[in-house]
Design an enzyme around this catalytic site. Structure first.
Site, PDB file in Angstrom:
ATOM      1  N   ARG A  31       0.815  -1.144  -0.141  1.00  0.00           N
ATOM      2  CA  ARG A  31      -0.112   0.128   0.159  1.00  0.00           C
ATOM      3  C   ARG A  31       0.941   1.043   0.007  1.00  0.00           C
ATOM      4  O   ARG A  31       1.943   1.387   0.752  1.00  0.00           O
ATOM      5  CB  ARG A  31      -0.917   0.047   1.349  1.00  0.00           C
ATOM      6  N   HIS A  35      -1.126  -0.127 -10.188  1.00  0.00           N
ATOM      7  CA  HIS A  35      -1.703  -1.103  -9.246  1.00  0.00           C
ATOM      8  C   HIS A  35      -2.280  -2.266 -10.120  1.00  0.00           C
ATOM      9  O   HIS A  35      -3.307  -2.504 -10.298  1.00  0.00           O
ATOM     10  CB  HIS A  35      -2.950  -0.238  -8.538  1.00  0.00           C
TER      11      HIS A  35
HETATM   12  P1  NAP Z   1      -2.655 -10.500   5.022  1.00  0.00           P
HETATM   13  O1  NAP Z   1      -2.483 -11.932   5.134  1.00  0.00           O
HETATM   14  O2  NAP Z   1      -3.528 -10.158   6.402  1.00  0.00           O
HETATM   15  O3  NAP Z   1      -1.023 -10.371   5.920  1.00  0.00           O
HETATM   16  C1  NAP Z   1      -0.479  -9.300   6.403  1.00  0.00           C
HETATM   17  C2  NAP Z   1       0.731  -9.478   6.946  1.00  0.00           C
HETATM   18  O4  NAP Z   1       1.363  -8.374   7.613  1.00  0.00           O
HETATM   19  C3  NAP Z   1       0.904 -10.642   8.203  1.00  0.00           C
HETATM   20  O5  NAP Z   1       1.841 -11.385   8.156  1.00  0.00           O
HETATM   21  C4  NAP Z   1       1.010  -9.377   9.346  1.00  0.00           C
HETATM   22  O6  NAP Z   1       1.634 -10.079  10.583  1.00  0.00           O
HETATM   23  C5  NAP Z   1       1.715  -8.429   8.837  1.00  0.00           C
HETATM   24  N1  NAP Z   1       1.598  -7.110   9.653  1.00  0.00           N
HETATM   25  C6  NAP Z   1       0.369  -6.490   9.781  1.00  0.00           C
HETATM   26  N2  NAP Z   1       0.666  -5.212  10.551  1.00  0.00           N
HETATM   27  C7  NAP Z   1       1.888  -5.555  10.882  1.00  0.00           C
HETATM   28  C8  NAP Z   1       2.735  -4.662  11.683  1.00  0.00           C
HETATM   29  N3  NAP Z   1       2.488  -3.601  12.464  1.00  0.00           N
HETATM   30  N4  NAP Z   1       4.070  -4.983  11.833  1.00  0.00           N
HETATM   31  C9  NAP Z   1       4.555  -6.185  11.497  1.00  0.00           C
HETATM   32  N5  NAP Z   1       3.844  -6.990  10.493  1.00  0.00           N
HETATM   33  C10 NAP Z   1       2.548  -6.590  10.355  1.00  0.00           C
HETATM   34  O7  NAP Z   1      -2.650  -9.828   3.877  1.00  0.00           O
HETATM   35  P2  NAP Z   1      -2.143 -10.457   2.683  1.00  0.00           P
HETATM   36  O8  NAP Z   1      -3.422 -10.982   1.869  1.00  0.00           O
HETATM   37  O9  NAP Z   1      -0.887 -10.913   2.527  1.00  0.00           O
HETATM   38  O10 NAP Z   1      -2.099  -8.781   1.723  1.00  0.00           O
HETATM   39  C11 NAP Z   1      -1.261  -8.072   1.986  1.00  0.00           C
HETATM   40  C12 NAP Z   1      -1.438  -6.656   1.446  1.00  0.00           C
HETATM   41  O11 NAP Z   1      -1.215  -6.599   0.096  1.00  0.00           O
HETATM   42  C13 NAP Z   1      -2.895  -6.106   1.658  1.00  0.00           C
HETATM   43  O12 NAP Z   1      -3.355  -5.694   2.681  1.00  0.00           O
HETATM   44  C14 NAP Z   1      -3.162  -5.239   0.561  1.00  0.00           C
HETATM   45  O13 NAP Z   1      -2.688  -3.876   1.056  1.00  0.00           O
HETATM   46  C15 NAP Z   1      -1.988  -5.713  -0.470  1.00  0.00           C
HETATM   47  N6  NAP Z   1      -2.429  -5.999  -1.839  1.00  0.00           N
HETATM   48  C16 NAP Z   1      -2.166  -5.192  -2.973  1.00  0.00           C
HETATM   49  C17 NAP Z   1      -2.401  -5.758  -4.146  1.00  0.00           C
HETATM   50  C18 NAP Z   1      -1.758  -5.011  -5.526  1.00  0.00           C
HETATM   51  O14 NAP Z   1      -2.377  -5.410  -6.659  1.00  0.00           O
HETATM   52  N7  NAP Z   1      -0.818  -4.273  -5.220  1.00  0.00           N
HETATM   53  C19 NAP Z   1      -3.400  -6.797  -4.159  1.00  0.00           C
HETATM   54  C20 NAP Z   1      -3.738  -7.527  -3.151  1.00  0.00           C
HETATM   55  C21 NAP Z   1      -3.191  -7.186  -1.969  1.00  0.00           C
HETATM   56  P3  NAP Z   1       0.975 -11.290  11.358  1.00  0.00           P
HETATM   57  O15 NAP Z   1       0.795 -12.498  10.341  1.00  0.00           O
HETATM   58  O16 NAP Z   1       2.014 -11.640  12.495  1.00  0.00           O
HETATM   59  O17 NAP Z   1      -0.557 -11.112  11.772  1.00  0.00           O
END
Ligand code: NAP
Length: 310
Positions: A225, A273
């Site tokens: 993000r 994006h």
């Molecule tokens: P997710 O499964 O919710 O994973 C988030 C990860 O971030 C988890 O490992 C979490 O730790 C870690 N995290 C969150 N807050 C943290 C903090 N303060 N300090 C350290 N680690 C932290 O999300 P996801 O499905 O992997 O997706 C990640 C992000 O990718 C989404 O939120 C979205 O913004 C982005 N995204 C972008 C696109 C694009 O096209 N560019 C597409 C889809 C998603 P824990 O495991 O310990 O909870």
């Protein structure tokens, strides 16, 4: 009895999802009416994307869950009218898309492809890149996407470190967490991939102080993000050479305004994006499975923890 599914995802989206969802619901044995308009008190599930004008969830008194079409839920998670359980999108095709994007751009940096693509005729700069095993890559965020990317990169041979909020134990990944873990994870990152959600805790995680922890000339790939990076700090670090190059897919304002310095910086690649899209065919199966689970009395999958914001 037939379920009412309200598709609240912005213009045209239902057309894309109608056929795959009908098929996926039928495969799950669910009888459902799929509509983009229904009396709120009749709705059993809401399928949601931020392009929808729906902002007030209060009248949806019967809704058992709100199912996001997006993996990132920052635009809905703090909506105080939303009292129904919220699930984010974890879709195998979206994950594959992110793995493809991340591996492609990491390999671009690792192999120094730009130098050859843009080389002038006669240039014969025969510098051999190191092996992947000699390249240290850090992935911030070890969730659905971060874990898949970290493991794919490790599968290509890279020396991968991952960082998350809570401790993890993953094959072939040096897992770190918390504030001390962040310092070590950044110090070892020749290439840094940011796959964290947008929360108050992650906002401006990469600022002048943390960027300075990276090895000089480090490359950054941000498909997470826009808010994860303090833009002015990154631009200054690119100008000073502390950061060698950045590939950015997400921004505070999207579309990124044509006048934004990122478009014009020689050491920034902007992608619009497109790192990973939710694909209707596979997302429909995820949605139908989750609805079938709730109807069978099983817990909702991928439920957002509202207090932590992701
Ligand atoms: P997710 O499964 O919710 O994973 C988030 C990860 O971030 C988890 O490992 C979490 O730790 C870690 N995290 C969150 N807050 C943290 C903090 N303060 N300090 C350290 N680690 C932290 O999300 P996801 O499905 O992997 O997706 C990640 C992000 O990718 C989404 O939120 C979205 O913004 C982005 N995204 C972008 C696109 C694009 O096209 N560019 C597409 C889809 C998603 P824990 O495991 O310990 O909870």
């Amino acid at each position: 009895m037939s379920l009412t599914l309200l598709f609240a995802a912005g213009p045209g989206t239902l057309d894309e999802y109608h056929a795959p969802l009908r098929m996926a619901l039928s495969d799950e044995g669910l009888d459902a009416d799929l509509t983009d308009s229904a009396p709120p008190e009749s709705v059993d599930y809401i399928i949601y994307a931020p392009a929808s004008p729906l902002q007030d969830f209060t009248p949806f008194t019967r809704a058992k869950a709100v199912l996001s079409l997006w993996a990132g839920v920052e635009r809905i998670v703090s909506n105080t009218t939303l009292t129904q359980p919220l699930a984010r999108m974890v879709d195998p095709a979206l994950t594959q898309g992110m793995v493809d994007y991340v591996c492609g751009h990491v390999l671009r940096y690792h192999l120094g492809m730009d130098a050859h693509i843009t080389a002038r005729p006669g240039a014969w700069d025969a510098e051999v890149p190191p092996l992947a095993t000699e390249r240290r890559v850090t992935v911030l965020g070890l969730g659905a996407l971060g874990q898949a990317c970290a493991q794919a990169l490790a599968g290509l041979g890279f020396a991968v470190t991952g960082w998350s909020s809570t401790p993890k134990d993953l094959d072939a990944i040096a897992c770190m967490h918390g504030a001390d873990g962040l310092k070590a994870a950044l110090q070892g990152a020749e290439i840094l991939v940011t796959l964290l959600p947008d929360t108050p805790q992650t906002e401006n995680l990469l600022d002048a102080r943390t960027l300075a922890l990276l090895p000089k000339g480090a490359r950054i790939l941000n498909p997470g993000r826009g808010t994860l990076i303090e833009d002015e700090a990154l631009l200054a670090a690119l100008d000073s050479g502390q950061i060698g190059h950045a590939t950015l897919d997400v921004f505070r304002t999207e579309p990124l305004p044509a006048t934004h310095p990122y478009w014009h910086h020689p050491r920034v690649t902007v992608t619009p994006h497109i790192a990973a899209a939710t694909r209707a065919e596979s997302a429909a199966r995820v949605l139908a499975r989750n609805i079938a689970r709730v109807e069978a009395g099983e817990p909702l999958l991928h439920e957002v923890a509202r207090a932590r914001g992701y």
